[in-house]
Design a protein around this motif. Structure first.
Motif, PDB file in Angstrom:
ATOM      1  N   ASP A 246      66.168  31.216  53.932  1.00 60.69           N
ATOM      2  CA  ASP A 246      66.107  32.374  53.032  1.00 60.69           C
ATOM      3  C   ASP A 246      67.407  32.572  52.261  1.00 60.69           C
ATOM      4  OD1 ASP A 246      63.559  32.846  53.673  1.00 60.69           O
ATOM      5  OD2 ASP A 246      63.952  34.504  55.068  1.00 60.69           O
ATOM      6  N   MET A 247      68.538  32.301  52.959  1.00 66.10           N
ATOM      7  CA  MET A 247      69.834  32.533  52.310  1.00 66.10           C
ATOM      8  C   MET A 247      70.033  31.554  51.135  1.00 66.10           C
ATOM      9  SD  MET A 247      72.243  34.626  52.328  1.00 66.10           S
ATOM     10  CE  MET A 247      71.970  35.495  53.846  1.00 66.10           C
TER      11      MET A 247
ATOM     12  N   THR B 181      76.003  36.246  60.163  1.00 68.25           N
ATOM     13  CA  THR B 181      74.754  36.805  60.698  1.00 68.25           C
ATOM     14  C   THR B 181      74.000  35.813  61.586  1.00 68.25           C
ATOM     15  OG1 THR B 181      73.736  36.188  58.601  1.00 68.25           O
ATOM     16  CG2 THR B 181      74.342  38.503  58.869  1.00 68.25           C
ATOM     17  N   THR B 182      74.022  34.540  61.182  1.00 65.65           N
ATOM     18  CA  THR B 182      73.319  33.514  61.975  1.00 65.65           C
ATOM     19  C   THR B 182      74.252  32.322  62.187  1.00 65.65           C
ATOM     20  OG1 THR B 182      72.388  32.788  59.869  1.00 65.65           O
ATOM     21  CG2 THR B 182      70.937  34.080  61.294  1.00 65.65           C
TER      22      THR B 182
ATOM     23  N   PHE C  22      77.823  33.794  50.166  1.00 62.10           N
ATOM     24  CA  PHE C  22      76.511  33.652  50.819  1.00 62.10           C
ATOM     25  C   PHE C  22      76.635  32.839  52.109  1.00 62.10           C
ATOM     26  CE2 PHE C  22      74.616  34.765  46.653  1.00 62.10           C
ATOM     27  CZ  PHE C  22      73.672  35.671  47.100  1.00 62.10           C
TER      28      PHE C  22
ATOM     29  N   THR D 142      67.924  32.862  48.357  1.00 65.23           N
ATOM     30  CA  THR D 142      68.528  34.054  47.724  1.00 65.23           C
ATOM     31  C   THR D 142      69.679  33.639  46.807  1.00 65.23           C
ATOM     32  OG1 THR D 142      68.042  35.209  49.776  1.00 65.23           O
ATOM     33  CG2 THR D 142      69.456  36.361  48.225  1.00 65.23           C
ATOM     34  N   ALA D 143      70.511  32.702  47.303  1.00 60.95           N
ATOM     35  CA  ALA D 143      71.636  32.237  46.480  1.00 60.95           C
ATOM     36  C   ALA D 143      71.124  31.538  45.221  1.00 60.95           C
ATOM     37  CB  ALA D 143      72.506  31.275  47.287  1.00 60.95           C
TER      38      ALA D 143
ATOM     39  N   TYR E 194      78.334  34.941  54.735  1.00 65.97           N
ATOM     40  CA  TYR E 194      77.421  35.961  55.268  1.00 65.97           C
ATOM     41  C   TYR E 194      76.415  35.315  56.224  1.00 65.97           C
ATOM     42  CZ  TYR E 194      74.286  39.940  55.411  1.00 65.97           C
ATOM     43  OH  TYR E 194      73.523  40.987  55.843  1.00 65.97           O
ATOM     44  N   GLN E 195      75.934  34.134  55.840  1.00 68.30           N
ATOM     45  CA  GLN E 195      74.981  33.424  56.706  1.00 68.30           C
ATOM     46  C   GLN E 195      75.643  33.049  58.042  1.00 68.30           C
ATOM     47  OE1 GLN E 195      72.197  30.047  55.382  1.00 68.30           O
ATOM     48  NE2 GLN E 195      73.841  28.976  56.445  1.00 68.30           N
TER      49      GLN E 195
ATOM     50  N   LEU F 100      74.214  26.386  53.462  1.00 71.72           N
ATOM     51  CA  LEU F 100      73.139  27.340  53.162  1.00 71.72           C
ATOM     52  C   LEU F 100      71.782  26.704  53.421  1.00 71.72           C
ATOM     53  CD1 LEU F 100      74.322  28.888  49.776  1.00 71.72           C
ATOM     54  CD2 LEU F 100      74.149  30.072  51.946  1.00 71.72           C
TER      55      LEU F 100
END
Lengths: 327, 519
Positions: B336-337, B325-326, B318, B340-341, B321-322, B333
């Protein structure tokens, strides 16, 4: 551990098992009906009966797994219903099926049960070594239980019930499914345990071995006790007509007639497979073995053996139990 | 071959029809349908499309149930014969692997299909309620049947491959999880990779796998069917062919490999070396039952370490991915991420708890070791508590990772969470685990799906009850100028939950445990 309950004197021996007026029914089916017997400490007591006679139910009550509808059961003076924890500490129960954690090794299995009985790690090491030595499984301590033969699993199961050093062992069909060697070895272990002072209550179908092994026996049928007492009392032939076996060294002429002519002899016969040298002699109640033997000596026949004929346990069992399957 | 299959099929079907539990499950399913109808009616009162909403809920529930029950029911098809030692006898009797697999699986498949059949009268109601056509319903059931074939063959394959139902369930669950994860992971992950980092052939292969997963997904297919625009969907679809094709391939592999994967002799006499064993198993703790279940039921230290690793990798995934993407948010974290995690780990924790609940006591029943445990000089309550402690240790990595994620963005996550939400989640976890444990003492395979059904029902009422309790305690606390309303609300909620729901279940568990110990 002391077998003396409060208020008892040292001379009064508390039975290892005392079953009084025990009755139990399952959904209207009377499994046990006023069962009563007792087992003395440091004896090997056989518990025999046909299938469905109530053996396992009685065992379950004794080992605190089942609460009876009626009656009283005590183990070393402790009531199995009210003092179940005390009773469990003093008994070791080996059920008729293999209830083992097959993914464990022999050592882990015994270590688990020893810890469950509250033994410290140091005590456990010693106890496991002892029980594995006794059951001759020390060399297999790191083997997985799933890889052991049935006989070896049976030994491990026996080792398991010994880890907390119980005074009373309750064994339900311990020899079932074992090959002759494993069976003989198991019986040797049980003899050794009796020598060590354990009381052993053994339920079994293998009557010939029970007859050799047990000091006393209880025969149960259709939920009722048919006989309970010393094995000798069960196996000794009828006291009214004692029967003896006589064996001669060689075949003698007219020996049956000569034996029949002796005082006190009621019947002389040969076994089913006649050899001409073996005879079964039934005496009258008042004739002693000594006087009969003295009379035989006057016949000047070559005597090799003379013994009292004992009833086989199979025969006693068949005489005491009803025919057919219980419905 | 036919007679062997027929005998096994006949026997299995009779056993199934004699057992009350499959019928209870079907009855529960029908009851749940009625609840869903009521919910749909309330939900869209006065609006159009109530039937569509209702049918959509039913389809989602079906997918969950088919996945859970398919795995728990089919994994025992062959493993139960292996455990009972009767597989060799069947082979000696001349029953071929194909006959065994067919015989053992067909009855289960029919039994499972009956779960779908029980729904037919209710689906007619969905048409009456409006918003859905019979063509959509037919297409949805075809998709569900294909999904059932897919899941059941995965479980059947695992049952042939593994020696115990537990391991088979683990393998089947992992395969199904992989199926769901692989598509999104490739779709999201591959575009983020630097160009040239991976050979184009592999990238193309991964993309094909993602396409296959997308086309084979029952969720995608159901969404496609229930879209209002596609009022008359085709009965066949790539999902149908992919699911059936994979099922046939797995079935063939199971048949061909049957003998090789079914050892004729006992398992190896020796385990690992004593040194390895000391590391993985070790000596028994003073809490012996906790040790036994931790090591031999939940998987022990090795599984604990791998579980922790998986949870950490998930968080790392996660975070990665964060970061991709950002990038300006860094690897910590948040937003939103983080949420989600947090939710993903909560779901994993819930699944883990349910899996342990379904097996912790049932394992003793299956191994016939209850009487040995019942003979120990400890109370049944202590035995059950020690067993629960083993499961708690096993879920510690998931709890720990949940805490880490929370600490990464405490304000963000607490902003999304409410006391009602936490209490509702706790209620559902406690209720479902208690129910699963209880049901596992009654039924061989259906505990988990049945508990999911009952818990799904509880989703309807638990939040409402929790919210009402919070509201009432708030009013009472305010009237008495008490400041800790939240704490009071939690306490009152936990008290009524334990006193009126959990305690009766716990008493029933102890009672059933004692009864089974006597048998």
């Amino acid at each position: 551990m002391s077998d003396l309950s409060p208020g008892r004197t040292a001379t009064e021996i508390v039975p290892a098992i005392s079953v009084m007026d025990l009755s139990h029914s399952f959904k209207g089916h009377q499994a046990l009906n006023q069962v009563a017997f007792s087992v003395m400490p440091q004896t090997l007591h056989g518990f025999v009966g046909p299938n469905g006679a109530g053996k396992t139910t009685t065992l379950k009550v004794i080992c605190t797994l089942l609460k009876p509808n009626w009656g009283k059961v005590q183990v070393f003076g402790h009531d199995v219903g009210r003092e179940s924890v005390s009773v469990r500490k003093r008994i070791g129960f080996m059920p008729d099926h293999f209830s083992m954690y097959r993914q464990m090794t022999v050592f882990e299995y015994l270590d688990f049960f020893a810890a469950a009985y509250g033994l410290s790690m140091g005590q456990r090491d010693q106890v496991i070594h002892d029980v594995l030595t006794l059951t001759d499984m020390d060399g297999r301590r790191n083997d997985l239980i799933s890889g052991l033969s049935r006989g070896m699993q049976q030994r491990v199961s026996l080792a398991r019930v010994l880890v907390h050093d119980p005074d009373l062992l309750l064994l339900d069909e311990p020899a079932s499914g074992l090959d002759p060697r494993a069976r003989i070895e198991l019986m040797e272990i049980l003899r050794e345990l009796r020598r060590m002072g354990k009381t052993i209550f053994i339920s079994s179908h293998i009557l010939s071995e029970l007859a050799e092994l047990c000091d006393s026996v209880t025969i149960i049928d259709r939920g009722q006790v048919r006989f309970s007492g010393p094995m000798d009392a069960l196996l000794d032939n009828s006291q009214d007509h004692p029967t003896y076996n006589l064996k001669l060294a060689s075949v003698e002429a007219h020996v049956i007639e000569r034996l029949r002519s002796l005082a006190g002899v009621e019947e002389v016969s040969e076994p089913e497979v006649a050899t001409g040298r073996d005879f079964v002699i039934q005496l009258s109640a008042e004739t002693s073995a000594n006087s009969f033997l003295a009379s035989v000596l006057t016949l000047e026949v070559p005597i090799v053996a003379f013994s009292q004929q004992r009833r086989h346990l199979n025969q006693a069992f068949m005489d005491l139990t009803s025919r057919g399957v219980r419905t | 071959m036919i007679s062997g299959s027929l005998t096994l099929f006949n026997w299995s079907l009779r056993a199934d029809s004699r057992s009350p539990w499959p019928h209870v499950i079907r009855a529960c399913f029908a009851l749940f349908m009625l609840l869903a109808i009521a919910a749909a009616y309330v939900d869209v009162f006065g609006a159009s499309g109530a039937g569509l909403r209702f049918f959509h809920n039913i389809c989602i529930l079906n997918v969950l149930l088919i996945s859970a029950s398919g795995i728990s029911y089919f994994v025992s098809a062959v493993t139960e014969e292996k455990e009972a030692g009767t597989l060799a006898l069947l082979r000696l009797a001349g029953v071929t692997p194909l006959a065994i697999i067919l015989g053992k699986s067909t009855s289960r498949l029919i039994s499972s299909l009956m779960l779908l059949m029980v729904q037919i009268p209710f689906t007619i109601l969905a048409i009456t309620l409006g918003g859905v056509l019979w063509q959509q319903i037919a297409a949805a059931y075809v998709a569900l049947a294909a999904w059932m074939a897919f899941v059941s063959t995965i479980a059947l394959f695992s049952s042939v491959r593994c020696q115990t139902p537990g391991r088979a369930a683990g393998l089947a669950g992992a395969m199904l999880l992989l199926f769901f994860i692989v598509g999104p992971a490739v779709t999201m992950g591959v575009p983020l990779l630097p160009p040239g980092w991976m050979p184009p052939v592999i990238v193309a292969g991964l993309e094909k796998i993602a396409v296959w997963q997308f086309e084979a997904s029952v969720f995608r297919r159901l969404t496609e069917i229930l879209e209002v625009q596609s009022a008359t969907p085709d009965l066949t679809s790539p999902q149908l062919w992919w699911n059936l094709g994979t099922a046939i391939v797995l079935f063939l592999i199971s048949t061909v490999m049957f003998d090789r994967w079914s050892p004729q002799t006992e398992t190896a006499m020796h385990g690992e070396s004593p040194t390895t064993r000391r590391l993985t198993v070790g000596r028994c703790w003073s809490l012996s039952l906790t040790w036994k279940d931790f090591v031999f039921f939940t998987g022990g230290r090795l599984f604990l370490a791998s579980n922790a690793l998986i949870c950490f990798l998930l968080i790392a995934g996660f975070a990665w991915y964060q970061y991709l993407t950002t990038p300006w948010l860094g690897i910590r974290l948040n937003g939103d991420m983080a949420w989600t995690a947090f939710v993903t780990l909560s779901i994993l924790l819930q699944v883990e708890i349910l899996l342990y609940s379904s097996g912790i006591l049932f394992a003793e029943v299956r191994q016939s070791t209850l009487s040995s445990l019942a003979m120990l000089p400890v109370s049944p309550v202590r035995i059950l508590l020690e067993k629960a402690a083993a499961c708690v240790i096993a879920v510690l990595p998931a709890i720990f990772c949940l805490l880490i994620v929370f600490l990464m963005d405490p304000s963000g996550i607490s902003g999304q969470l409410s006391a009602t939400m936490i209490m509702s989640w706790l209620t559902v976890v406690l209720l479902s685990s208690h129910l699963t444990i209880l049901l596992s003492l009654y039924t061989r395979w259906a505990a988990l799906p049945l508990a999911i059904l009952l818990t799904a029902g509880s989703f309807l009422c638990c939040p409402m009850l929790t919210m009402t309790t919070f509201l009432l305690t708030d009013i009472v606390a305010r009237s008495h100028n008490f400041r800790g309303t939240l704490l009071l609300g939690c306490l009152v909620n936990l008290t009524w939950l334990w006193l009126f729901v959990l305690l009766p279940i716990e008493l029933e568990i102890v009672k059933r445990w004692k009864t089974l110990g006597q048998q």
